[in-house]
Design an enzyme around this catalytic site. Structure first.
Site, PDB file in Angstrom:
ATOM      1  N   LYS A   1      -0.814  -3.237  -4.308  1.00 23.67           N
ATOM      2  CA  LYS A   1       0.184  -3.179  -5.637  1.00 23.67           C
ATOM      3  C   LYS A   1       0.637  -2.052  -5.763  1.00 23.67           C
ATOM      4  O   LYS A   1       1.854  -2.049  -6.197  1.00 23.67           O
ATOM      5  CB  LYS A   1      -0.915  -3.687  -6.603  1.00 23.67           C
ATOM      6  CG  LYS A   1      -1.670  -4.952  -6.706  1.00 23.67           C
ATOM      7  CD  LYS A   1      -2.611  -5.074  -7.744  1.00 23.67           C
ATOM      8  CE  LYS A   1      -3.431  -6.615  -7.438  1.00 23.67           C
ATOM      9  NZ  LYS A   1      -4.367  -6.387  -8.513  1.00 23.67           N
TER      10      LYS A   1
ATOM     11  N   SER B   1      -4.433  -1.202  -9.381  1.00 26.48           N
ATOM     12  CA  SER B   1      -5.934  -1.398  -9.500  1.00 26.48           C
ATOM     13  C   SER B   1      -6.299  -2.932  -9.254  1.00 26.48           C
ATOM     14  O   SER B   1      -5.693  -3.808  -9.633  1.00 26.48           O
ATOM     15  CB  SER B   1      -6.258  -0.913 -10.906  1.00 26.48           C
ATOM     16  OG  SER B   1      -7.672  -0.933 -11.144  1.00 26.48           O
ATOM     17  N   ASP B   2      -7.473  -3.054  -8.978  1.00 24.95           N
ATOM     18  CA  ASP B   2      -8.083  -4.233  -8.616  1.00 24.95           C
ATOM     19  C   ASP B   2      -9.561  -4.369  -8.873  1.00 24.95           C
ATOM     20  O   ASP B   2     -10.102  -3.498  -8.392  1.00 24.95           O
ATOM     21  CB  ASP B   2      -7.546  -5.037  -7.191  1.00 24.95           C
ATOM     22  CG  ASP B   2      -7.648  -6.312  -7.125  1.00 24.95           C
ATOM     23  OD1 ASP B   2      -6.660  -6.998  -7.725  1.00 24.95           O
ATOM     24  OD2 ASP B   2      -8.739  -6.854  -6.696  1.00 24.95           O
ATOM     25  N   THR B   3      -9.995  -5.643  -9.373  1.00 26.07           N
ATOM     26  CA  THR B   3     -11.543  -5.692  -9.723  1.00 26.07           C
ATOM     27  C   THR B   3     -12.025  -7.025  -9.231  1.00 26.07           C
ATOM     28  O   THR B   3     -11.420  -8.000  -9.287  1.00 26.07           O
ATOM     29  CB  THR B   3     -11.532  -5.645 -11.258  1.00 26.07           C
ATOM     30  OG1 THR B   3     -11.124  -4.454 -11.486  1.00 26.07           O
ATOM     31  CG2 THR B   3     -13.190  -5.803 -11.557  1.00 26.07           C
TER      32      THR B   3
END
Length: 190
Positions: free
Chosen positions: A52, A68-70
């Site tokens: 991203k 960011s990623d979760t």
């Protein structure tokens, strides 16, 4: 000072950066998210956060870009966003009475290089009755959240305790992110 871009359309990440008094623009990444087969949850969030950030940075190389990623992981299962009510119910039943892990990866791209890190937080759920799950489903909250819940909203009633960074569960490990942004010359506007 370089401009600061959040490469995410997540309202939660936006709110956290606003809470920390940052000035930034939002340019959600449109990259096709690709994860290498056999990746661990840590690797998944780092790969996706970096994809991203690099996608947006490639179009704005004079900026500092944060991606960011979760993901939510229970045992060997990575739980994404539920596609329907039945999937949300199944995830909540799976997490009921157990501890799972939430991983949030962060990637910061600039002309000086790329910084990546992740935070892992363990979350223990109360035992959830069928009525608890049905009530939470009716709230509408589960449907745009990894693991089918949001700790920062009505879903707080599901959570017995956390071990780690609360903000990482919301979607951005804020304290660590702020320290890394400071190294890039990005500071809160106070």
């Amino acid at each position: 000072m370089k401009s600061f871009i959040l490469a995410s359309g997540s309202p939660r990440r936006k709110e956290l950066l606003e809470q920390a008094h940052y000035s930034f623009s939002i340019q959600a990444s449109t990259v096709e998210e690709i994860v290498k087969a056999g990746s661990t949850p840590e690797e998944v969030v780092l790969q996706l956060a970096n994809q991203k950030a690099e996608d947006v940075w490639s179009k704005a190389k004079d900026s500092i870009v944060l991606g960011s990623d979760t993901v939510v992981a229970f045992g060997d299962h990575i739980l994404g966003k539920p596609e329907n009510e039945q999937e949300a119910i199944a995830m909540l039943e799976m997490l009921s009475g157990h501890t799972h892990s939430v991983y949030t990866g962060v990637s910061i791209c600039s002309s000086e290089g790329v910084t990546t890190f992740y935070e892992k937080t363990d979350v223990e759920f109360y035992h959830l009755s069928k009525e608890d799950i049905e009530m939470y489903i009716r709230s509408g909250e589960p449907f745009d959240k990894a693991g089918s819940y949001g700790i920062q909203g009505f879903g707080a009633f599901l959570v017995k305790r956390i071990m780690g960074d609360y903000f990482a569960v919301v979607g951005l490990p804020l304290a660590r992110t702020m320290r890394e942004l400071k190294k890039c010359g990005i500071t809160p506007n106070m």
